[in-house]
Design a protein around this motif. Structure first.
Motif, short mmCIF file in Angstrom:
data_model
loop_
_atom_site.label_atom_id
_atom_site.label_comp_id
_atom_site.label_asym_id
_atom_site.label_seq_id
_atom_site.Cartn_x
_atom_site.Cartn_y
_atom_site.Cartn_z
N CYS A 95 -14.58 -9.22 -16.04
CA CYS A 95 -14.18 -8.80 -14.69
C CYS A 95 -14.83 -7.47 -14.31
O CYS A 95 -15.26 -7.27 -13.18
N LEU B 108 -17.14 -7.29 -11.01
CA LEU B 108 -16.66 -6.55 -9.84
C LEU B 108 -17.41 -5.26 -9.59
O LEU B 108 -17.25 -4.64 -8.54
N ALA C 223 -16.41 -0.73 -11.14
CA ALA C 223 -15.29 -1.55 -10.69
C ALA C 223 -13.99 -0.75 -10.73
O ALA C 223 -13.87 0.23 -11.47
N LYS D 62 -7.77 -3.14 -10.34
CA LYS D 62 -8.06 -4.50 -9.89
C LYS D 62 -8.52 -5.37 -11.06
O LYS D 62 -8.14 -6.55 -11.16
N CYS D 63 -9.29 -4.79 -11.97
CA CYS D 63 -9.75 -5.53 -13.15
C CYS D 63 -8.56 -5.96 -14.01
O CYS D 63 -8.53 -7.09 -14.52
N TYR E 5 -6.70 -8.84 -12.23
CA TYR E 5 -7.44 -10.10 -12.35
C TYR E 5 -7.44 -10.61 -13.79
O TYR E 5 -7.36 -11.81 -14.03
N TYR F 85 -21.23 -11.41 -5.02
CA TYR F 85 -20.26 -11.76 -6.07
C TYR F 85 -20.48 -13.21 -6.52
O TYR F 85 -20.49 -13.50 -7.72
N GLY G 169 -12.34 -13.98 -5.63
CA GLY G 169 -13.42 -13.36 -4.85
C GLY G 169 -13.37 -13.69 -3.38
O GLY G 169 -13.63 -12.84 -2.51
#
Length: 457
Positions: free
Chosen positions: A98, A102, A109, A113-114, A117, A408, A452
């Motif tokens: 990830c 990202l 990134a 958020k990583c 996810y 992405y 995404g």
């Protein structure tokens, strides 16, 4: 429009958060359970003897043996140690993937958020279930994700870094020592990927280093596996090309073509046996093949498999190709196929899988699994397909066009390509209905696609 996009994004976050919550609760409830897969029992037995035939590789039984020894000393169930290790590796490899997906060219990134996810991907039911199962599939997915990240880094960096090549080699070697079939699929993928990158930007030195590393690792894995295996040790049928023809082409078409087989074949296999053969794919390996090989010998049986496959292909090429195509699509879109199979529209082997994973928490496992296949396999996936087509195909001046998503999606292409290769491997080489255990990468890919699409929806 912005308020609508924000609203949609938060709705998707709620869907993911519900899955994460159910997944964590499932882990808590099942951390000591051992799902009743026959392969799990075999791995546990192999960890005691380390006597392997050509069906198994050495690494997982060895890991089990170490875990059992440590568990006995610590008075901790060995499966808890295995599950903890598999969960940690799963989290690390998914987060690593990830982070690289990202990251933008101008900034790293967002770690929050990583993590979100990563938890979403980890709690995909099949991924989560396998992390708490005595099977090789969890480790195989973790090592495969690292391989896919590393080959991208090896070819994407301005200068080739030794650490990236070493990580690629280590991940590939571990993958090959866990799942022998990945020696060939990963070697093919890595070489083809490297050739494509070489065509785009000529760098013969980098290509030579990567190709040498891949070939060396594949050769080392083959050598280690063969040196720790004793072919035929447990009397199982050899899965050579002739057996694959029996499994992919002849099954489940033997009875329908029985009258066109040669007299020798009909004298060896009765019509009643042909009918039973067609009833279930397990009857290929565990019923007909050993029976025929016992009657006429392995060499003649192999020739007979080829003869039967030739007759079936001559009579029903459309059906064979149609069955193979359906199998491929079932593998490639596993969450959607699982939902359709639950309603009798397609076939899968997931019923037995879910039964094994539900032995301790039947209602929770069932609700968790069906929430996922409906929410992410039907509703969100269908909407994501439509929105992604708009984002990718509309002119750049159109407000619905999304340059970030286009970039992405481009970064996801190698993962989709590897997913397709694995699906082709199993659909061409095995006549059995799709099994989610073998294509966890497809679950990962399509969930990442959904994330995404709605990330900036």
């Amino acid at each position: 429009m912005e308020k609508l996009k924000t609203g949609i994004r938060y709705i998707v976050y709620v869907f993911i958060a519900i899955q994460i919550g159910m997944g964590i609760w499932w882990i808590i409830q099942n951390i000591t359970a051992i799902p009743c897969f026959g392969d799990s029992t075999e791995y546990i037995n192999l960890s005691q003897s380390l006597q392997l035939d050509e069906y198994r590789t050495i690494l997982y039984p060895l890991i089990l043996r170490v875990a059992i020894a440590i568990g006995n000393r610590m008075h901790v169930p060995y499966q808890v140690l295995i599950y903890t290790g598999q969960i940690l590796l799963s989290f690390g490899s998914i987060y690593y993937m990830c982070w690289n997906l990202l990251a933008c060219e101008d900034k790293s990134a967002d770690w929050r958020k990583c993590i979100f996810y990563t938890l979403g991907i980890m709690t995909i039911p099949v991924v989560n279930f396998l992390n708490l199962t005595i099977l090789t599939d969890s480790l195989a997915l973790s090592f495969l994700l690292v391989i896919l990240v590393q080959i991208g880094k090896v070819w994407g960096s301005e200068t080739l870094r030794a650490v990236d090549v070493v990580m690629l080699v280590v991940a590939f070697l571990l993958e090959a020592l866990v799942r022998a079939d990945r020696i060939y699929s990963c070697t093919l993928y890595l070489i083809v990927y490297s050739v494509i990158r070489l065509i785009r930007k000529v760098d013969w030195k980098r290509f030579a280093i990567v190709a040498a590393a891949v070939v060396f690792t594949a050769g080392a894995a083959i050598g280690i596996n063969r040196s720790t295996q004793t072919p035929g040790l447990y009397g199982r049928v050899s899965t050579n090309l002739d057996f694959i023809l029996l499994d992919r082409v002849v099954w489940p078409n033997m009875a329908a073509n029985y009258d066109d087989f040669s007299e020798e074949i009909r004298n060896t296999i009765s019509l009643e046996e042909a009918v039973k053969f067609d009833e279930h794919n397990n009857n290929v390996m565990y019923y007909l093949a050993p029976m025929v090989e016992e009657r006429i010998g392995t060499e003649r049986a192999s020739a007979m498999y080829r003869e039967m496959a030739k007759v079936v292909w001559k009579n029903e090429p459309g059906k064979v190709m149609g069955d193979t195509a359906k199998c491929f699509l079932g593998f490639f879109f596993p969450h959607t196929n699982a939902y359709l199979s639950y309603h009798g529209k397609t076939e899968t082997n997931n019923g037995w899988n879910l039964h094994c994973w539900s032995t301790k928490t039947e209602k929770l496992s069932d609700a968790y699994y069906h929430y996922y296949i409906f929410s992410f396999g039907v509703v969100l996936f269908a909407v994501a397909v439509v929105i992604s087509l708009l984002k990718l195909l509309l002119p750049k001046k159109n407000p619905l066009h999304d340059a970030w998503f286009a970039a992405y999606a481009k970064r996801l292409v190698p993962y989709i390509a590897m997913s397709a290769l694995i699906c082709a491997w199993f659909s061409l080489g095995d006549g059995a209905p799709p099994n989610d255990r073998y294509v966890t990468l497809c679950h990962v890919v399509w969930n990442l696609w959904i994330y995404g699409v709605f990330m900036k929806a």
